[in-house]
Scaffold this active site. Sequence first.
Site, PDB file in Angstrom:
ATOM      1  N   HIS A   5       0.826  -1.201   0.000  1.00  0.00           N
ATOM      2  CA  HIS A   5       0.000   0.000   0.000  1.00  0.00           C
ATOM      3  C   HIS A   5       0.860   1.251   0.000  1.00  0.00           C
ATOM      4  CE1 HIS A   5       0.511  -0.685   4.432  1.00  0.00           C
ATOM      5  NE2 HIS A   5       0.751   0.615   4.393  1.00  0.00           N
ATOM      6  N   GLU A  56      -3.639   3.402   1.916  1.00  0.00           N
ATOM      7  CA  GLU A  56      -3.977   3.503   3.339  1.00  0.00           C
ATOM      8  C   GLU A  56      -4.169   4.979   3.657  1.00  0.00           C
ATOM      9  OE1 GLU A  56      -1.564   3.475   7.512  1.00  0.00           O
ATOM     10  OE2 GLU A  56      -1.082   1.862   6.118  1.00  0.00           O
ATOM     11  N   HIS A  74       3.260  11.392  -6.753  1.00  0.00           N
ATOM     12  CA  HIS A  74       1.859  11.150  -7.073  1.00  0.00           C
ATOM     13  C   HIS A  74       1.546   9.669  -7.007  1.00  0.00           C
ATOM     14  CE1 HIS A  74       4.023  10.806 -10.944  1.00  0.00           C
ATOM     15  NE2 HIS A  74       3.201   9.783 -11.140  1.00  0.00           N
ATOM     16  N   GLU A 122      -2.111  10.727 -10.937  1.00  0.00           N
ATOM     17  CA  GLU A 122      -1.913  10.726 -12.378  1.00  0.00           C
ATOM     18  C   GLU A 122      -2.816   9.679 -13.008  1.00  0.00           C
ATOM     19  OE1 GLU A 122       1.725  10.402 -15.633  1.00  0.00           O
ATOM     20  OE2 GLU A 122       1.959   9.444 -13.666  1.00  0.00           O
TER      21      GLU A 122
END
Length: 131
Positions: A5, A56, A74, A122
Amino acid sequence: MRLLHTMLRVGNLERSIAFYTEVLGMRLLRRQDYPEGRFTLAFVGYQDEADGAVIELTHNWDTSSYELGNGFGHIAVAVPDAYRACEEIRARGGKVVREAGPMKHGSTVIAFIEDPDGYKIELIQRDAEHG
């Protein structure tokens, strides 16, 4: 090994969950309050954690905003049509900060949006075969 994550600290958990689920179409996978530590963790994603990487969202109860810093870049999400994705995201209340179009010095079609805390996401146009 695999990526599990990406963690983002958010100022308003409900607003962030709404953005990632309602604007980006992710699912809320799990949420846990930690009263002793005064924080909540919520995991959102397009697939179950066992099958792919997720985000998360960490909400520290006593902090309403964060400085993003200049080290974070990003999150990237593959979409079949970046132009249409921008239209749909804008219609659902999302903020497009770079319209869909070819990237500088290349031909890949990309766009950028922002979540409610200002994190950049993005959108990369990819056909279904190349995910």
